[in-house]
Design an enzyme around this catalytic site. Structure first.
Site, mmCIF file in Angstrom:
data_model
loop_
_atom_site.group_PDB
_atom_site.id
_atom_site.type_symbol
_atom_site.label_atom_id
_atom_site.label_comp_id
_atom_site.label_asym_id
_atom_site.label_seq_id
_atom_site.Cartn_x
_atom_site.Cartn_y
_atom_site.Cartn_z
ATOM 1 N N SER A 226 4.728 -7.939 -15.477
ATOM 2 C CA SER A 226 5.102 -6.524 -15.512
ATOM 3 C C SER A 226 6.091 -6.231 -14.387
ATOM 4 O O SER A 226 5.891 -6.637 -13.244
ATOM 5 C CB SER A 226 3.860 -5.632 -15.397
ATOM 6 O OG SER A 226 3.121 -5.939 -14.233
ATOM 7 N N MET A 227 7.159 -5.522 -14.740
ATOM 8 C CA MET A 227 8.244 -5.244 -13.797
ATOM 9 C C MET A 227 8.555 -3.755 -13.717
ATOM 10 O O MET A 227 9.701 -3.353 -13.506
ATOM 11 C CB MET A 227 9.484 -6.038 -14.195
ATOM 12 C CG MET A 227 9.287 -7.545 -14.206
ATOM 13 S SD MET A 227 10.744 -8.498 -14.675
ATOM 14 C CE MET A 227 10.913 -8.039 -16.413
ATOM 15 N N GLY A 228 7.544 -2.913 -13.944
ATOM 16 C CA GLY A 228 7.733 -1.478 -13.833
ATOM 17 C C GLY A 228 8.675 -0.942 -14.896
ATOM 18 O O GLY A 228 8.607 -1.329 -16.072
ATOM 19 N N GLY A 231 10.533 -3.103 -17.470
ATOM 20 C CA GLY A 231 9.851 -3.681 -18.620
ATOM 21 C C GLY A 231 8.941 -4.825 -18.236
ATOM 22 O O GLY A 231 8.454 -4.907 -17.104
ATOM 23 N N GLY A 258 -0.164 -0.394 -15.701
ATOM 24 C CA GLY A 258 -0.366 -1.833 -15.839
ATOM 25 C C GLY A 258 -1.666 -2.167 -16.539
ATOM 26 O O GLY A 258 -1.752 -3.159 -17.273
ATOM 27 N N ASP A 259 -2.678 -1.332 -16.347
ATOM 28 C CA ASP A 259 -3.953 -1.540 -17.037
ATOM 29 C C ASP A 259 -3.813 -1.252 -18.533
ATOM 30 O O ASP A 259 -4.439 -1.914 -19.361
ATOM 31 C CB ASP A 259 -5.031 -0.649 -16.435
ATOM 32 C CG ASP A 259 -5.187 -0.869 -14.935
ATOM 33 O OD1 ASP A 259 -4.935 -2.002 -14.481
ATOM 34 O OD2 ASP A 259 -5.540 0.094 -14.232
#
Length: 316
Positions: A226-228, A231, A258-259
């Site tokens: 995950s890269m905020g 994407g 993220g969850d």
């Protein structure tokens, strides 16, 4: 005979989330808050909440301080989540979220949780072993409480694999490094956590892809980086998809996005979806969560619309 639950989640260090919203947060000054929300939280609790809202049968377990367990109990009852938490002395930690509405940012202040007694941890491990026979997927999420060995996730993953249960791991630090050695079904590091695993700075998305691919094998079938707002990479052996999220309206909070991504990966696995469909679903869940302070999702129609707006780039 079908499994009693579609999935289960583990939260070793749950938190009571206090979300304070200010129109423009100014550090070092007096601020007037426009909203306060108190909710049961912790990464695994959030994953369970997202899955339950989408109609899946979910059990949640972990270590829960008995002094403020009532907020969690009400939350589980409201969503129909099976409560398998082991109660321990003390209170669940408090996590303070300071939301700056103007900047659309959230500042987290996380307090430590209570230290569990060894017998409580052993009771939990026994409960997890029992629960592994009742579900097909298990999401292991979040930090460790004080005094818990960093190898605990690795120990749990090994047991889940023997029971034929697919484990997704989402943690950080030494617990992540040790957990990787056990070969969970899926890993969901963010960019900073992936850098810790790789032992180097990752300059761009190509570096992140390379580092993510390096984690495959030893039982690890999926790596989700995950890269905020940039994407996420969804990586499997021989294929990878970069999923860029759609534009959304007001971002009320990025907490638990993220969850939601992790929950979407589990949901996609339960539905037997391929790589592209998994990337669309999980990214849509993460984007849809941004409209809420707590672990909530929009309705299925809106999630489906968001999924169609996800931009995919496939790499072989």
């Amino acid at each position: 005979m079908p499994a009693r639950f579609h999935a289960a989640t583990l939260t070793l260090n749950p938190a009571l989330d206090l979300t304070v919203r200010a129109e423009a947060l100014r550090l070092g000054e007096v601020n007037r808050a426009s909203e306060l929300q108190v909710s049961a939280g912790g990464k695994g609790v959030n994953v369970a909440s997202f899955l339950a809202q989408s109609g899946f049968r979910v059990a949640a377990t972990g270590l829960l301080g008995q002094e403020n367990a009532d907020e969690f109990e009400r939350h589980f009852a409201r969503l129909g989540i099976e409560d398998r938490f082991v109660r321990i002395a003390g209170a669940a930690r408090t996590s303070i979220k300071l939301v700056d509405a103007a900047a659309q940012t959230t500042t987290d202040i996380n307090l430590p949780g209570p230290r569990p007694a060894p017998e409580a941890l052993e009771a939990l491990l026994e409960g997890i072993a029992s629960l592994a026979g009742e579900c097909g997927y298990f999401a292991l999420s979040g930090s460790l409480p004080p005094g818990v060995d960093a190898r605990v996730y690795a120990r749990i993953i090994s047991g889940l694999k023997k029971a034929g249960c697919r484990a997704l791991l989402d943690t950080s630090g030494e617990a992540l490094r040790q957990g990787v050695k056990a070969g969970p079904w899926a890993l969901k590091p963010n960019l900073r956590e992936l850098e810790e695993l790789a032992g180097r700075h990752l300059e761009d998305e190509a570096d992140a892809l390379e580092a993510g691919r390096g984690l495959l094998g030893r039982g690890i079938e999926h790596v989700i980086v995950s890269m905020g707002e940039r994407g996420a990479w969804f990586i499997r052996q021989g294929r990878a998809v970069l999923a860029r999220p759609p534009r959304v309206g007001e971002i009320r909070s990025t907490v638990a996005a993220g969850d939601a991504l992790a929950a979407g990966v589990v949901a996609a696995g339960l539905r037997g979806l391929g790589l592209e469909e998994t990337a669309r679903m999980a990214t849509a869940w993460a984007a849809g969560k941004l409209a809420y302070h707590s672990a909530r999702l929009p309705g299925e129609a809106e999630l489906a619309a968001l999924a169609q707006q996800v931009e995919l780039t496939e790499v072989y």
